[in-house]
Design a protein around this motif. Structure first.
Motif, PDB file in Angstrom:
ATOM      1  N   GLU A 123       0.842  -1.195   0.000  1.00 38.47           N
ATOM      2  CA  GLU A 123       0.000   0.000   0.000  1.00 38.47           C
ATOM      3  C   GLU A 123       0.878   1.247   0.000  1.00 38.47           C
ATOM      4  OE1 GLU A 123      -2.603  -0.564   3.340  1.00 38.47           O
ATOM      5  OE2 GLU A 123      -3.873  -1.955   2.241  1.00 38.47           O
ATOM      6  N   THR A 124       0.886   1.949  -1.132  1.00 36.20           N
ATOM      7  CA  THR A 124       1.722   3.134  -1.280  1.00 36.20           C
ATOM      8  C   THR A 124       1.004   4.178  -2.111  1.00 36.20           C
ATOM      9  OG1 THR A 124       2.772   2.280  -3.302  1.00 36.20           O
ATOM     10  CG2 THR A 124       3.872   1.791  -1.228  1.00 36.20           C
ATOM     11  N   ILE A 125       1.478   5.409  -2.001  1.00 32.83           N
ATOM     12  CA  ILE A 125       1.080   6.491  -2.902  1.00 32.83           C
ATOM     13  C   ILE A 125       2.361   7.063  -3.484  1.00 32.83           C
ATOM     14  CG2 ILE A 125       0.028   8.776  -3.101  1.00 32.83           C
ATOM     15  CD1 ILE A 125      -1.905   7.994  -0.901  1.00 32.83           C
ATOM     16  N   ARG A 126       2.431   7.143  -4.815  1.00 31.43           N
ATOM     17  CA  ARG A 126       3.659   7.568  -5.485  1.00 31.43           C
ATOM     18  C   ARG A 126       3.330   8.676  -6.488  1.00 31.43           C
ATOM     19  NH1 ARG A 126       7.818   3.106  -7.713  1.00 31.43           N
ATOM     20  NH2 ARG A 126       8.236   3.060  -5.475  1.00 31.43           N
ATOM     21  N   LEU A 127       4.014   9.798  -6.366  1.00 29.99           N
ATOM     22  CA  LEU A 127       3.831  10.934  -7.271  1.00 29.99           C
ATOM     23  C   LEU A 127       5.029  11.016  -8.212  1.00 29.99           C
ATOM     24  CD1 LEU A 127       2.292  13.541  -8.103  1.00 29.99           C
ATOM     25  CD2 LEU A 127       3.645  14.743  -6.372  1.00 29.99           C
ATOM     26  N   TYR A 128       4.770  10.917  -9.505  1.00 27.20           N
ATOM     27  CA  TYR A 128       5.819  10.985 -10.524  1.00 27.20           C
ATOM     28  C   TYR A 128       5.914  12.394 -11.093  1.00 27.20           C
ATOM     29  CZ  TYR A 128       6.010   5.864 -10.692  1.00 27.20           C
ATOM     30  OH  TYR A 128       6.165   4.538 -10.375  1.00 27.20           O
TER      31      TYR A 128
END
Length: 487
Positions: free
Chosen positions: A378-383
């Motif tokens: 469970e992660t949130i990743r902003l590119y």
């Protein structure tokens, strides 16, 4: 979190797979954490297999322990958890057995929670039997999906249950709504000035929502062959996630404020014209293939599946929302069995800059994106783009991570644990209201009807791949691709 809320949790289907894998492990974790469950809270399992409490506790020992505590079982906590559990042997066809259940719980304290971890065909008989012995008062009832086979059957179940329990007593559970990243999506959007101004058609190019499974139908062939991926996953999980992603800011986080906004999204879904179904919907069925080097059989050869079955095991959809915020933004939904990986994620692709003085990568679709991973990690990743070290202005994709297990010291709460605590404490925000469910069924029905009446079989795909090629072609028509294809 401390609580003094007494409860009696009655678990129908107490020896079933769902109870063993999810419900009892979730209640144990809440018990082990300390303070989440009232000391006086009791669990009463209902089934017809075990003969007595000792026999049932042995069943629990044998079948639940493998699914609890990633960091190891706390034997003392487990022993004290088992003391919470009572057992009633019950045959659903015998009215006198429900009188025994009433006698077993009549002196137990607090709110009564009836969790129906059974097939939907048993929901109405169980509710009628509970009412016949006066157990529908001071009670909440939890209904597992699928709730019906179509809009008509769903309404029939809701009508019958609604005659016995008020809407505020009914908890229609969708465990994806209890996942930590879904909760953090709300925090991200509505707690930060950074994202909310970007969360609209002017800045978002497309959104993908994927729930992919490596597993096949396992021992559920009979059930699945009469259900299919559209009913099993799209009508509930995927449309619920879409409504969370696309909803307007609620005025508060109380249950009806959140669900009112989700309902507005579901009612704003562009209706699917039967003439366009071939353009906006792809259905597939897996054939023999391999996953991580292990051969797997074709769906039609699975136990319980008809040899000439046309049931879909894969669905990809292009969805549009006809409102001011999202007009013109395609939402691509996808789910399937025997796919290349087990993953559930939401991908928000922001529009590229209108003009780049730094080179073409800044103009590439997906250069800026937000990836919300629901499972397995469970992660949130902003590119975003940044300059590579060295000479010249060469851009490279970089990302900022919120990995919950690394950032927060305390252990994460599993989805079922959160939702069961919400039931016990009477919090309805993460449960599906009847009008939401009706709106979702109403939207998928044209697709269901077209596929059930079609002579065309589902498009084949090899087990261990990402589904039929038509799924990728649908996105290519909009100048985009699924996330794993880009990588």
């Amino acid at each position: 979190m401390q609580t003094d809320s007494s409860f009696t949790f009655v678990l129908f289907g107490g020896t079933g797979d769902l109870s063993m894998r999810k419900i009892l492990p979730a209640l144990y974790e809440a018990h082990r954490a300390g303070g989440m469950l009232a000391e006086s809270g009791r669990i009463v399992a209902v089934a017809r297999h075990a003969e007595d409490r000792d026999g049932y506790l042995q069943w629990v020992n044998d079948h639940v322990k493998p699914y609890v505590s990633k960091n190891g079982l706390d034997e003392a906590a487990w022993a004290s958890f088992l003391k919470r559990i009572d057992y009633v042997k019950l045959d659903l066809g015998k009215h006198e057995d429900f009188a025994l259940l009433r006698d077993a719980v009549s002196d137990l304290p607090g709110i009564r929670v009836f969790y129906l971890a059974t097939g939907p065909s048993l929901f109405v008989p169980i509710c009628h039997a509970l009412a016949s012995v006066g157990l529908n008062e001071n009670a909440r009832i939890v209904l597992e999906k699928p709730l019906g086979y179509d809009l008509k059957s769903s309404n029939a179940i809701n009508d019958a249950v609604g005659e016995i329990f008020a809407e505020e007593q009914i908890y229609r559970i969708d465990h994806y709504l209890g996942k930590e990243p879904v909760q953090n999506l709300l925090a991200l959007r509505f707690g930060n000035a950074l994202f909310e101004p970007l969360w609209r058609r002017e800045w978002v190019e497309s959104i993908q929502i994927t729930i992919a499974e490596e597993l096949g139908v396992e021992a559920r062939g009979d059930f699945y062959d009469n259900t299919g991926a559209l009913r099993d996953m799209v009508q509930n999980h995927l449309l619920q996630l879409l409504s969370i992603v696309a909803m307007e800011p609620p005025h508060s986080m109380d249950s009806d404020s959140v669900r009112d906004e989700k309902l507005r999204v579901l009612r704003a879904l562009k209706p699917v014209d039967e003439r366009d179904i071939g353009k906006v919907a792809v259905r597939g069925q897996y054939h023999a293939g391999g996953i991580r080097g292990t051969p797997v059989p074709a769906y039609a050869t699975e136990p319980g599946v008809k040899k000439d079955s046309t049931t879909e095991t894969f669905v990809a959809l292009k969805v549009e929302i006809e409102n001011w915020r999202w007009a013109g933004v395609p939402f691509f939904l996808r789910t399937g069995k025997r796919l290349a990986d087990r993953v559930a994620e939401i991908v928000v692709n922001f529009r590229p800059v209108p003009h780049s003085a730094l080179g073409s990568p800044a103009l590439r679709p997906g250069a800026n994106r937000l990836v919300i991973r629901l499972q397995p990690n469970e992660t949130i990743r902003l590119y975003c783009l940044a300059k590579q070290p060295g000479e010249g202005m060469n851009l490279a994709s970089v990302h900022l991570d919120l990995a919950f297990d690394q950032f927060f010291r305390e252990g994460q709460m599993e989805a079922y644990q959160r939702l069961l605590l919400d039931v016990i404490h009477g919090r309805l925000a993460l449960f599906v209201r009847r009008d939401e469910q009706e709106a979702a069924w109403r939207w998928v029905e044209p697709i269901l009807n077209e596929w059930s009446g079609s002579n065309k079989p589902p498009k084949p795909y090899a087990a261990g791949t990402w589904g039929p090629a038509a799924s990728s072609a649908m996105l290519a028509q909009h100048g985009t691709c699924w996330l794993e294809e880009e990588n």
